[in-house]
Design an enzyme around this catalytic site. Sequence first.
Site, PDB file in Angstrom:
ATOM      1  N   ARG A  23       0.864  -1.180   0.000  1.00  0.00           N
ATOM      2  CA  ARG A  23       0.000   0.000   0.000  1.00  0.00           C
ATOM      3  C   ARG A  23       0.902   1.232   0.000  1.00  0.00           C
ATOM      4  O   ARG A  23       2.119   1.123   0.108  1.00  0.00           O
ATOM      5  CB  ARG A  23      -0.947   0.002   1.203  1.00  0.00           C
ATOM      6  CG  ARG A  23      -0.222   0.161   2.525  1.00  0.00           C
ATOM      7  CD  ARG A  23      -1.202   0.196   3.691  1.00  0.00           C
ATOM      8  NE  ARG A  23      -0.507   0.566   4.915  1.00  0.00           N
ATOM      9  CZ  ARG A  23      -1.046   0.505   6.125  1.00  0.00           C
ATOM     10  NH1 ARG A  23      -2.281   0.067   6.281  1.00  0.00           N
ATOM     11  NH2 ARG A  23      -0.365   0.874   7.182  1.00  0.00           N
ATOM     12  N   ASN A  74      -4.687   8.135   4.214  1.00  0.00           N
ATOM     13  CA  ASN A  74      -4.402   7.436   5.467  1.00  0.00           C
ATOM     14  C   ASN A  74      -2.918   7.529   5.778  1.00  0.00           C
ATOM     15  O   ASN A  74      -2.082   7.107   4.978  1.00  0.00           O
ATOM     16  CB  ASN A  74      -4.779   5.952   5.334  1.00  0.00           C
ATOM     17  CG  ASN A  74      -4.730   5.217   6.663  1.00  0.00           C
ATOM     18  OD1 ASN A  74      -5.552   5.460   7.536  1.00  0.00           O
ATOM     19  ND2 ASN A  74      -3.763   4.353   6.817  1.00  0.00           N
ATOM     20  N   GLU A  75      -2.606   8.104   6.921  1.00  0.00           N
ATOM     21  CA  GLU A  75      -1.213   8.172   7.381  1.00  0.00           C
ATOM     22  C   GLU A  75      -0.265   8.551   6.234  1.00  0.00           C
ATOM     23  O   GLU A  75       0.602   7.761   5.842  1.00  0.00           O
ATOM     24  CB  GLU A  75      -0.769   6.845   8.000  1.00  0.00           C
ATOM     25  CG  GLU A  75      -1.484   6.527   9.289  1.00  0.00           C
ATOM     26  CD  GLU A  75      -0.904   5.319  10.017  1.00  0.00           C
ATOM     27  OE1 GLU A  75      -0.229   4.504   9.368  1.00  0.00           O
ATOM     28  OE2 GLU A  75      -1.141   5.194  11.227  1.00  0.00           O
ATOM     29  N   GLU A 119      -7.131   5.658  15.533  1.00  0.00           N
ATOM     30  CA  GLU A 119      -6.812   4.224  15.552  1.00  0.00           C
ATOM     31  C   GLU A 119      -6.041   3.889  16.815  1.00  0.00           C
ATOM     32  O   GLU A 119      -5.133   4.629  17.218  1.00  0.00           O
ATOM     33  CB  GLU A 119      -5.905   3.845  14.377  1.00  0.00           C
ATOM     34  CG  GLU A 119      -6.502   3.989  13.017  1.00  0.00           C
ATOM     35  CD  GLU A 119      -5.493   3.553  11.944  1.00  0.00           C
ATOM     36  OE1 GLU A 119      -4.534   2.829  12.259  1.00  0.00           O
ATOM     37  OE2 GLU A 119      -5.667   3.975  10.799  1.00  0.00           O
ATOM     38  N   GLU A 138      -2.560  -8.123   7.399  1.00  0.00           N
ATOM     39  CA  GLU A 138      -2.849  -7.755   8.789  1.00  0.00           C
ATOM     40  C   GLU A 138      -3.755  -8.773   9.479  1.00  0.00           C
ATOM     41  O   GLU A 138      -4.460  -8.443  10.432  1.00  0.00           O
ATOM     42  CB  GLU A 138      -3.434  -6.333   8.821  1.00  0.00           C
ATOM     43  CG  GLU A 138      -2.355  -5.323   8.455  1.00  0.00           C
ATOM     44  CD  GLU A 138      -2.780  -3.861   8.514  1.00  0.00           C
ATOM     45  OE1 GLU A 138      -3.950  -3.587   8.219  1.00  0.00           O
ATOM     46  OE2 GLU A 138      -1.927  -3.016   8.840  1.00  0.00           O
ATOM     47  N   LYS A 139      -3.677 -10.031   9.024  1.00  0.00           N
ATOM     48  CA  LYS A 139      -4.569 -11.031   9.631  1.00  0.00           C
ATOM     49  C   LYS A 139      -4.166 -11.365  11.062  1.00  0.00           C
ATOM     50  O   LYS A 139      -4.955 -11.932  11.817  1.00  0.00           O
ATOM     51  CB  LYS A 139      -4.638 -12.291   8.762  1.00  0.00           C
ATOM     52  CG  LYS A 139      -3.317 -12.983   8.517  1.00  0.00           C
ATOM     53  CD  LYS A 139      -3.515 -14.140   7.529  1.00  0.00           C
ATOM     54  CE  LYS A 139      -2.228 -14.907   7.296  1.00  0.00           C
ATOM     55  NZ  LYS A 139      -1.201 -14.094   6.585  1.00  0.00           N
ATOM     56  N   HIS A 163      -3.191  -8.908  13.086  1.00  0.00           N
ATOM     57  CA  HIS A 163      -3.432  -7.664  13.833  1.00  0.00           C
ATOM     58  C   HIS A 163      -4.809  -7.771  14.477  1.00  0.00           C
ATOM     59  O   HIS A 163      -5.764  -8.186  13.843  1.00  0.00           O
ATOM     60  CB  HIS A 163      -3.390  -6.477  12.867  1.00  0.00           C
ATOM     61  CG  HIS A 163      -3.312  -5.138  13.536  1.00  0.00           C
ATOM     62  ND1 HIS A 163      -4.335  -4.616  14.282  1.00  0.00           N
ATOM     63  CD2 HIS A 163      -2.323  -4.224  13.551  1.00  0.00           C
ATOM     64  CE1 HIS A 163      -3.978  -3.422  14.731  1.00  0.00           C
ATOM     65  NE2 HIS A 163      -2.758  -3.161  14.314  1.00  0.00           N
TER      66      HIS A 163
HETATM   67  C1  GLA Z   1      -1.884   2.083  10.691  1.00  0.00           C
HETATM   68  C2  GLA Z   1      -2.825   2.103   9.521  1.00  0.00           C
HETATM   69  C3  GLA Z   1      -3.843   1.015   9.557  1.00  0.00           C
HETATM   70  C4  GLA Z   1      -3.238  -0.292  10.010  1.00  0.00           C
HETATM   71  C5  GLA Z   1      -2.570  -0.078  11.338  1.00  0.00           C
HETATM   72  C6  GLA Z   1      -1.971  -1.328  11.916  1.00  0.00           C
HETATM   73  O1  GLA Z   1      -2.251   2.830  11.750  1.00  0.00           O
HETATM   74  O2  GLA Z   1      -3.466   3.341   9.366  1.00  0.00           O
HETATM   75  O3  GLA Z   1      -4.383   0.867   8.264  1.00  0.00           O
HETATM   76  O4  GLA Z   1      -2.300  -0.714   9.078  1.00  0.00           O
HETATM   77  O5  GLA Z   1      -1.532   0.836  11.183  1.00  0.00           O
HETATM   78  O6  GLA Z   1      -1.397  -1.105  13.173  1.00  0.00           O
END
Ligand code: GLA
Length: 656
Positions: free
Chosen positions: A114, A152-153, A305, A353-354, A356
């Site tokens: 990503r 996102n970030e 988050e 991220e399975k 997470h």
């Molecule tokens: C970031 C991203 C999320 C996810 C988390 C996992 O904060 O924004 O999409 O990947 O990390 O900790």
Amino acid sequence: MPGLSDATRRRILFGGDYNPEQWPEETWPEDVRLMKTAGVNSVTLGVFSWSKLEPRPGVHDFGWLDRLMDLLHEGGIGVVLATPTASPPPWLGHLHPDTLPRDADGRTEWWGGRQHFSHSSTAYRRHAAAITEALAARYGGHPALTMWHINNEYCTYDHGDEAATRFRRWLRDRYGTLDALNTAWGTAFWSQGYGDWAEVVPPRRAHYLRNPTQVLDFRRFTSDMLLECCTAERDIVRRHTPHIPVTTNFMPLWSGQDAWRWAEEEDVVSVDLYPDPRDPFGAQEGALVQDMTRSQARGPWMLMEQAAGAVNWRGVNHPKPRGLNRLWSLQAVARGADAVCYFQWRQSRQGAEKFHSGMVSHAGERGRTYQEVKQLGADLARIAPHVTGGAVAADVAVLHDWHSWWAGDQEARPSREVDYPDVLRAWHRALWQAGLTTDFARPDHDLTGYRLVVVPQLYLLTDAAVDNLVAHVRGGATLVCGFLTGVADQDDRIRPGAMDVRLRELFGIRTLHEWWPLRPGERAECEGGLRGTLWSEELEPDGTADETIAYRGGELDGLPAVLRKGRAWYLSTLPEPDRLRALLARAAADAGVRPVLDGLPDGVEAVRRGDLLFLLNHGREPVTVDLPGTHHDLLTQTTATDRITLGRYGAAVLKP
Ligand code: GLA
């Protein structure tokens, strides 16, 4: 301008990233049922949905999102709708390889993960704008929509050719002429003089050390380019929905974005926060990020988050022990959050991220994680009417600046052991342990109202910032300043005497002869048992200091390690934690700044927000805390007089 209160409406937003496209549609009503049971009132949709929304260039599929928006609305759950531009579909990179970023070594970052987009790519910007426009047009009027979440970030870099073109344009805006650029970059050194703008490139792989001001400017440029991408999308959604607030989620203490600058462009400031449950200083890390985010927001902010359990990206990933998720969530509220959200709602079964955690873990409804989430939802609903919108009181400001971080954190410096974020953490932690609530501020911000200002380390200070600090002390405030501060100007040019002369006068320093960095584990012994770590300095005082603590032994024997002149303190080393804490507590007391509560047991945090007193026990053993008078605990609906006992990871939200 809309704000967080337009989305919260006296509730604490509670929920998380929801990625239903990863699940069969039959799961969705079940999700909504579980959300409602847990008190979830907000989900963030669409963060990584670009290829679902636009499977082929220009071909949209909104049917699934229409059904979801309706379903969530029927369930009373608001939607923070994301522009999906953090993860372009494979077709974009395939069609336009120039949308893919290149690192300093010229290597391409491909799709398959990503954030594989170049902030400078015209094609990327065009396609990102188009999907944003389509989303805003379609959902701007949907009753479930409460907020926009841009990308996102933001965290990418690009050293490619389009980035080079935009870098030149950015430099022309900053400097106007090549002469000015050559002066700022100090290109007389190593034959780097530029005679044509076309010769200027991003700091790509080089044989040996790169020009530090070129690197500094590239970091400034990168933050600005990402911000351009963000504000372009913001402007599109704002045109459709001027009444809906807009945010983009920050990473905590992340070096890639000047978040002071970014926060000015947002309606809501939000952050993602993942302290390690096994880190003994996890709570302090949380407090630091929360204080910084609140300061950027200048009021309530959004925890966009956090993890309900384990993350998947550390070497060893521990879940949160029972009670910790609730405690850290309440800590965020204590420090100003009006939204407590997670990544993510339902733990993925596939993809990177399975492993997470999610609010609903692989164990499902019966799992401990969901059960604790449900309890937290009830707690937040109980306290929300009393807390939302409330201000956090702080008399102390910690100064922090990205430009200084970028300039100081480079190759070829006196010591690689000095890590700026760690120095910041050490100081903030000492204040936390002293029971003092802190805001953060930029060195050129208006500091009125802060009786104590601390500067853990600001290697680069502009003239305006130096003047601001000096004026603040002259105005009666106390300043405590750490080593390696005021060394460089805005171009990373070392100031005459290696520390700004105005600061030297303020602290009573005539000459800074040499820096004496310390090796790992090495200590600089000082008078009174103080031991310095990381750094020491050969300082010649000018005789005007009111108080000094001298080095003892070694090359610096007898020279001042710490000086105090009136209300201005200078620490030429980083004292060990207990002494740093004692020193800051003393400076605070002298400045008339009191801890939130006196005599707090170790590991207990006290924060005042509005008229509420939050008490948080970060320890695994129960503790009793002395209280002034009688309070009503909103969490347990009981009354406490003179003292209250908090269980393991226990919390109280007290109303007088
Ligand atoms: C970031 C991203 C999320 C996810 C988390 C996992 O904060 O924004 O999409 O990947 O990390 O900790």
